[in-house]
Design an enzyme around this catalytic site. Sequence first.
Site, PDB file in Angstrom:
ATOM      1  N   GLU A 170      94.612  54.512  48.171  1.00 59.26           N
ATOM      2  CA  GLU A 170      94.586  53.076  48.476  1.00 59.26           C
ATOM      3  C   GLU A 170      93.205  52.621  48.906  1.00 59.26           C
ATOM      4  O   GLU A 170      92.729  51.566  48.500  1.00 59.26           O
ATOM      5  CB  GLU A 170      95.619  52.759  49.562  1.00 59.26           C
ATOM      6  CG  GLU A 170      96.003  51.285  49.630  1.00 59.26           C
ATOM      7  CD  GLU A 170      95.073  50.435  50.479  1.00 59.26           C
ATOM      8  OE1 GLU A 170      95.071  49.202  50.300  1.00 59.26           O
ATOM      9  OE2 GLU A 170      94.333  50.981  51.322  1.00 59.26           O
TER      10      GLU A 170
ATOM     11  N   ASP B 219      95.561  58.551  52.221  1.00 58.08           N
ATOM     12  CA  ASP B 219      94.096  58.656  52.190  1.00 58.08           C
ATOM     13  C   ASP B 219      93.517  57.703  53.237  1.00 58.08           C
ATOM     14  O   ASP B 219      94.180  56.758  53.665  1.00 58.08           O
ATOM     15  CB  ASP B 219      93.566  58.305  50.803  1.00 58.08           C
ATOM     16  CG  ASP B 219      93.821  56.857  50.433  1.00 58.08           C
ATOM     17  OD1 ASP B 219      94.998  56.439  50.473  1.00 58.08           O
ATOM     18  OD2 ASP B 219      92.859  56.115  50.159  1.00 58.08           O
TER      19      ASP B 219
HETATM   20 ZN    ZN Z   1      95.693  50.758  54.666  1.00 57.31          ZN
END
Ligand code: ZN
Length: 449
Positions: free
Chosen positions: A153, A87
């Site tokens: 993340e 992501d």
């Molecule tokens: Zn990163």
Amino acid sequence: MDRSFDQTLARLKDLVAIPGIAWPSFDRTPLERSADAVAALVREAGLPEVQVLTVNKEDGTPGGPAVVARRPAAEGKPTILLYAHHDVQPVGDEALWETAPFTAVEKDGRLYGRGAADDKAGIMAHIAAYAAVSEVFSDSLGLGVTFFIEGEEEAGSPTFRSFLETNRELLRADVIVVADSSNWKVGIPALTTSLRGLVDGVIEVQVLKHAVHSGMFGGPVLDAPTLLSRLIATLHDDDGNVAVEGLVAADTASVEMPEADYRADASVLDGVRLAGTGSIASRLWTKPALSIIGFDAPAVDVASNTLIPRARAKFSLRLAPGQAPAEAMEAVRRHVEANAPFGAKVVFTPGEAGNPFRTDTSSAAASLAMWALGEAWGVPAVETGIGGSIPFIADLTEVYPDVQILVTGVEDPDSRAHSANESLHIGDFRNAVLAEALMLARLNSEGLA
Ligand SMILES: [Zn+2]
């Protein structure tokens, strides 16, 4: 390796084109497409057992889709887990981008685009290194390899801990490589060996039961914003060192950061003296740093001539490696309660807490990584710290207390991860692939001796 490196770069460009953002306010479809694209690349590299897995958040909605693939270790061989995330951060103000964020563009030896560095290059470094090693060793590759490519993340990894606990056996490894950090500078590789922890909370000062007229009552009693400011001022000594007793601080950073570089990077105004003592690198990595990040008092535009009865501030305290967050929180509480100015009532409300991290630099895994980075770049690798935190690393160390974690990365100080015009240095990326391939090869032949 040239032709395969060109292929690696082409695949990285394909990944950059997918705007997978895990923030709840964004469409989830591209994020799922991103996970599927990564799964296809991992499969193409020859990994068996490729899965896209999700666990639910506390509110019942699904977390980011993670790609997990596993090649079990042969008898007596170690297992290495390769972590990265697929992501990306949102693009922010698109007008600040010189090229379209989701079209990877090569310019002057760098690859521009959102995720080109953070962290799709991390994914491709893992994939290319694995592909190279499995081609060279084919049947004699006994090393266990697990891919764990997270999909949330940049949204704060909300399901990371439960994902680990749900898949504890699947993800178990002897060594974890987290490819999500930075090298020291272009041409100089680094192993990130320390991260600071964090605690935050709110300090409130109360002095009156209600607001009163500052003309009628001002003089014999100080207002809450003034008292709170005096309390905040006790948190540092005259040199700007954190003055809270009981905090861990060490002057042990092994590289020097020139003051001019720090001033330029942090945009410090001319004439401002720097705070603290010891090397700049240690002030950033191995000493605590305390900031006031919010202040509640009436806004200037609505200010009236009254004595303000209460005011509060939010503090954020970065913790040196070796500091237990709960002890740091208590240290701040003791300090503010003991320094209540003019006997004002001080109310302390603890907030979030995150552990610091330190690599055992004498471990076999750390020596292996330093060797491989030095070989690939042709110059010795340095050990660096990060002043910030990577919260999921604390989760990894808690769920797998015996694992050796290596924090590496493909970024450099010009990468502008999270900002407009994010980019990757292509030469260093190539070195990162080579370094990881060397690590896997040596781990396969010699284990963690
Ligand atoms: Zn990163």
